[in-house]
Design an enzyme around this catalytic site. Structure first.
Site, mmCIF file in Angstrom:
data_model
loop_
_atom_site.group_PDB
_atom_site.id
_atom_site.type_symbol
_atom_site.label_atom_id
_atom_site.label_comp_id
_atom_site.label_asym_id
_atom_site.label_seq_id
_atom_site.Cartn_x
_atom_site.Cartn_y
_atom_site.Cartn_z
ATOM 1 N N HIS A 37 0.837 -1.206 0.000
ATOM 2 C CA HIS A 37 0.000 0.000 0.000
ATOM 3 C C HIS A 37 0.869 1.253 0.000
ATOM 4 O O HIS A 37 2.045 1.210 0.374
ATOM 5 C CB HIS A 37 -0.927 0.018 1.218
ATOM 6 C CG HIS A 37 -2.150 -0.840 1.038
ATOM 7 N ND1 HIS A 37 -2.150 -2.193 1.274
ATOM 8 C CD2 HIS A 37 -3.410 -0.528 0.630
ATOM 9 C CE1 HIS A 37 -3.362 -2.686 1.025
ATOM 10 N NE2 HIS A 37 -4.139 -1.699 0.628
ATOM 11 N N LYS A 48 -1.066 5.021 4.335
ATOM 12 C CA LYS A 48 -2.016 4.095 4.971
ATOM 13 C C LYS A 48 -1.675 3.947 6.448
ATOM 14 O O LYS A 48 -0.529 3.698 6.813
ATOM 15 C CB LYS A 48 -1.982 2.734 4.272
ATOM 16 C CG LYS A 48 -3.032 1.775 4.819
ATOM 17 C CD LYS A 48 -3.215 0.565 3.925
ATOM 18 C CE LYS A 48 -4.226 -0.410 4.487
ATOM 19 N NZ LYS A 48 -5.571 0.185 4.618
HETATM 20 P P1 NAP Z 1 -7.563 10.021 4.059
HETATM 21 O O1 NAP Z 1 -7.233 10.645 2.750
HETATM 22 O O2 NAP Z 1 -6.670 10.255 5.233
HETATM 23 O O3 NAP Z 1 -9.060 10.461 4.431
HETATM 24 C C1 NAP Z 1 -9.644 10.306 5.674
HETATM 25 C C2 NAP Z 1 -10.334 11.612 5.998
HETATM 26 O O4 NAP Z 1 -11.144 11.430 7.178
HETATM 27 C C3 NAP Z 1 -9.338 12.739 6.304
HETATM 28 O O5 NAP Z 1 -9.730 13.905 5.644
HETATM 29 C C4 NAP Z 1 -9.463 12.851 7.814
HETATM 30 O O6 NAP Z 1 -9.133 14.134 8.305
HETATM 31 C C5 NAP Z 1 -10.940 12.572 8.004
HETATM 32 N N1 NAP Z 1 -11.312 12.332 9.393
HETATM 33 C C6 NAP Z 1 -10.532 12.165 10.505
HETATM 34 N N2 NAP Z 1 -11.286 11.969 11.598
HETATM 35 C C7 NAP Z 1 -12.577 12.032 11.175
HETATM 36 C C8 NAP Z 1 -13.837 11.929 11.830
HETATM 37 N N3 NAP Z 1 -13.907 11.705 13.149
HETATM 38 N N4 NAP Z 1 -14.980 12.017 11.102
HETATM 39 C C9 NAP Z 1 -14.919 12.231 9.763
HETATM 40 N N5 NAP Z 1 -13.763 12.357 9.081
HETATM 41 C C10 NAP Z 1 -12.603 12.253 9.776
HETATM 42 O O7 NAP Z 1 -7.672 8.420 3.917
HETATM 43 P P2 NAP Z 1 -8.194 7.577 2.647
HETATM 44 O O8 NAP Z 1 -7.033 7.168 1.806
HETATM 45 O O9 NAP Z 1 -9.337 8.292 2.021
HETATM 46 O O10 NAP Z 1 -8.724 6.259 3.372
HETATM 47 C C11 NAP Z 1 -9.775 6.334 4.337
HETATM 48 C C12 NAP Z 1 -10.020 4.929 4.890
HETATM 49 O O11 NAP Z 1 -10.565 4.102 3.845
HETATM 50 C C13 NAP Z 1 -8.767 4.218 5.380
HETATM 51 O O12 NAP Z 1 -9.095 3.458 6.548
HETATM 52 C C14 NAP Z 1 -8.423 3.276 4.237
HETATM 53 O O13 NAP Z 1 -7.698 2.128 4.650
HETATM 54 C C15 NAP Z 1 -9.819 2.908 3.775
HETATM 55 N N6 NAP Z 1 -9.935 2.389 2.413
HETATM 56 C C16 NAP Z 1 -10.868 1.411 2.217
HETATM 57 C C17 NAP Z 1 -11.093 0.931 0.968
HETATM 58 C C18 NAP Z 1 -12.179 -0.116 0.781
HETATM 59 O O14 NAP Z 1 -12.402 -0.554 -0.354
HETATM 60 N N7 NAP Z 1 -12.868 -0.499 1.854
HETATM 61 C C19 NAP Z 1 -10.366 1.408 -0.126
HETATM 62 C C20 NAP Z 1 -9.414 2.402 0.081
HETATM 63 C C21 NAP Z 1 -9.199 2.912 1.365
HETATM 64 P P3 NAP Z 1 -7.617 14.362 8.891
HETATM 65 O O15 NAP Z 1 -6.716 14.229 7.724
HETATM 66 O O16 NAP Z 1 -7.696 15.733 9.483
HETATM 67 O O17 NAP Z 1 -7.415 13.253 9.925
#
Ligand code: NAP
Length: 267
Positions: free
Chosen positions: A153, A157
């Site tokens: 990844h 992550k």
């Molecule tokens: P990201 O870019 O860091 O986005 C997460 C966002 O959530 C950030 O803007 C973060 O803000 C915000 N956040 C933090 N605390 C929060 C709260 N209490 N309520 C609402 N929003 C909040 O991460 P990403 O790459 O989008 O990934 C997000 C998650 O999805 C990860 O756990 C990843 O492993 C997962 N994922 C899952 C799949 C799937 O198919 N299931 C696929 C890809 C990724 P800050 O930056 O200020 O903390």
């Protein structure tokens, strides 16, 4: 039209979800929550037309004010448990992609979902290719006694192993109704030059988590027996690949009961 709130709307996945919800004829974006870009229009943040939906920082208030029926969460492993509970308390069905949830968390969420009488959908991987990878791995697990998983990844992550690796190991063990044969070479003992270099152990399956800039999300499941190996590999090229699965879950969740874990359950 299904009214949808996106939690984590300013994040990498959240922006894709906003775009997908806006672009689908059966879904309507009514709310957006994040910890930054507060007050900005969620559509513009996602790179589409303004939606007149501003990013808010209080999930409970945003759920109430928006009239959302489904809330999609792609936030952080630290936030997701509390977010799901807040959604259930508001009577809104959660669709969750955030990873890092362990078996104990899933058991507690199942309980909370049944208590609230609101269905919850969680998928550690919304990509169809990843679901098929797990299905094929389950098939192989019946005939091979040794296996390892390497997941790759991007460097941002937060959790390891990935939710996909965790779930793949779960379905592989379930398919053979038991553990795999543990292969030696442990490096956990004191004095090892690089402790844990044999990976983390889940029921005899060593899981190796690579984190490097340049990768998005990839996984290889390798089975071995005397004289042969079999590899199953899935590569994610762009985050768009998750959106058909997310939209399918948004449309399906309210017809489910309790916790549904895994995209394969609604394909
Ligand atoms: P990201 O870019 O860091 O986005 C997460 C966002 O959530 C950030 O803007 C973060 O803000 C915000 N956040 C933090 N605390 C929060 C709260 N209490 N309520 C609402 N929003 C909040 O991460 P990403 O790459 O989008 O990934 C997000 C998650 O999805 C990860 O756990 C990843 O492993 C997962 N994922 C899952 C799949 C799937 O198919 N299931 C696929 C890809 C990724 P800050 O930056 O200020 O903390």
């Amino acid at each position: 039209m299904i009214k949808v709130l996106v939690s984590g709307a300013a994040g990498r996945m959240g922006r894709e979800v906003v775009k997908a919800v806006v672009g689908d004829a059966e879904t309507q974006l009514v709310g957006a929550v994040d910890k930054h870009l507060i007050g900005q229009d969620a559509g513009q943040v996602a790179g589409v037309d303004a939606q007149n939906v501003l990013i808010a920082d209080n999930l409970a208030q945003a759920l109430r004010a928006s009239g959302a029926e489904v809330a999609v969460d792609f936030s952080t492993p630290q936030a997701v448990r509390a977010n799901i509970q807040t959604m259930l308390d508001a009577g809104v069905a959660p669709v969750v992609g955030t990873t890092g949830l362990k078996q104990d968390d899933l058991d507690a969420i199942e309980q909370a979902s049944r208590t609230a009488g609101i269905p919850v959908f969680i998928a550690p991987n919304f990509a169809i290719g990843a679901v098929l990878m797990m299905r094929f791995a389950a098939e192989c697990a019946k005939l091979f006694d040794t296996a390892e998983i390497i997941e790759y990844h991007h460097d941002k992550k937060l959790d390891a192993p990935s939710g996909t690796a965790f779930k793949t190991a779960q379905v592989m063990r379930a398919a053979r109704a038991g553990d795999f044969e543990h292969i030696g070479g442990d490096t956990e003992s004191e004095g090892s030059a690089a402790p844990h270099s044999r990976g983390g152990d889940m029921g005899g399956i060593a899981i190796h988590s690579v984190r490097l800039p340049g990768y998005l999300a990839h996984q290889e499941v390798i089975f071995g027996m005397a004289g042969q190996t079999l590899s199953i590999r899935h590569d994610t090229i762009t985050r768009e690949c998750y959106m058909p699965g997310v939209l399918r879950a948004i449309k399906a969740v309210r017809g489910l009961q309790g916790l549904t874990y895994g995209l394969e359950n609604i394909l």
